[in-house]
Design an enzyme around this catalytic site. Structure first.
Site, PDB file in Angstrom:
ATOM      1  N   ASP A 149       0.851  -1.192   0.000  1.00  0.00           N
ATOM      2  CA  ASP A 149       0.000   0.000   0.000  1.00  0.00           C
ATOM      3  C   ASP A 149       0.884   1.238   0.000  1.00  0.00           C
ATOM      4  O   ASP A 149       1.983   1.234   0.570  1.00  0.00           O
ATOM      5  CB  ASP A 149      -0.913   0.022   1.226  1.00  0.00           C
ATOM      6  N   ASP A 183      -7.142  -1.361  -4.376  1.00  0.00           N
ATOM      7  CA  ASP A 183      -8.178  -0.991  -3.406  1.00  0.00           C
ATOM      8  C   ASP A 183      -9.102   0.075  -3.979  1.00  0.00           C
ATOM      9  O   ASP A 183     -10.318   0.054  -3.749  1.00  0.00           O
ATOM     10  CB  ASP A 183      -7.535  -0.463  -2.116  1.00  0.00           C
TER      11      ASP A 183
END
Length: 219
Positions: A149, A183
């Site tokens: 991420d 995401d």
């Protein structure tokens, strides 16, 4: 929307997602931040669990490694299910809105499962060092990779006023989660289904209604 166009959309998302993750993994040390704007930063973190970093071992009497394996296998089944859903809505010629939404969700889920399945054997660790691709000393194993991420939007970073009950004087930050392109695709797909629900499922419902009326008239 045709199957070919759906595949192009999925491929585009996967390419951007994986290239961004490969760049971050091979250029950043874990936890390293880079400020792009005051409200947007690149912050490299790794997620070895589910949403918000939760782990099965936090809730079940199993090891963290076993919990990671179970989670990855579950994700594989979930991706397969979403893939079948996408094939089914295309086969039924459902609304373009529905097909785009499902394609986004599938692409995002597939992007993250690539990390979970393969990154553990492709990279060494990123603690206090920049990771090496195709390392001779990988940090994990197959099915034990960590999701990369990097997108961080602390649009509001302040302190609660002292007069606010319970939280006065505490730090307040919005938006806290760190996420990635995959995401974003999943969230966008889900958002489309929620906001444009009637438009997404309209064609199928109308077709079912017409077929039902035709059957009733024949009877």
């Amino acid at each position: 929307m045709s199957l070919n166009k759906s595949l192009l959309l999925i491929a585009a998302i996967l390419i951007v997602d994986q290239l961004s993750k490969l760049y971050i993994k091979t250029h950043f040390v874990l936890g390293e931040p880079v400020e792009v704007f005051s409200w947007f930063k690149i912050l490299f973190i790794e997620n070895s669990g589910a949403a918000w970093g939760a782990k099965l071992s936090d809730f079940l009497p199993i090891s963290e490694r076993s919990g990671k394996l179970i989670l990855t296998v579950f994700r594989l089944f979930a991706v397969a299910g979403i893939g079948y859903w996408l094939f089914d809505v295309i086969r039924k010629k459902s609304s373009k809105t529905l097909i785009i939404a499902v394609a986004l969700i599938f692409a995002g889920a597939l992007g993250n499962i690539i990390d979970s399945v393969f990154y553990g054997v492709l990279f060494d660790h990123s603690n206090n060092q920049v990771a090496t691709l195709f390392s001779d000393d990988p940090y994990g194993g197959i099915f034990h990779g960590k999701v990369v991420d990097m997108l961080y939007f602390p649009m509001i970073d302040t302190v609660w006023p002292e007069w606010v009950p319970f939280v006065g004087g505490n730090n307040f930050r919005f938006f806290e989660p760190v996420f990635n392109v995959a995401d974003t695709a999943i969230s966008t797909g889900v958002g489309i289904l929620l906001v444009f629900n009637k438009k997404a499922f309209g064609n199928t419902e109308e077709t079912d209604s017409i077929e039902g009326n035709q059957t009733a008239s024949k009877e």
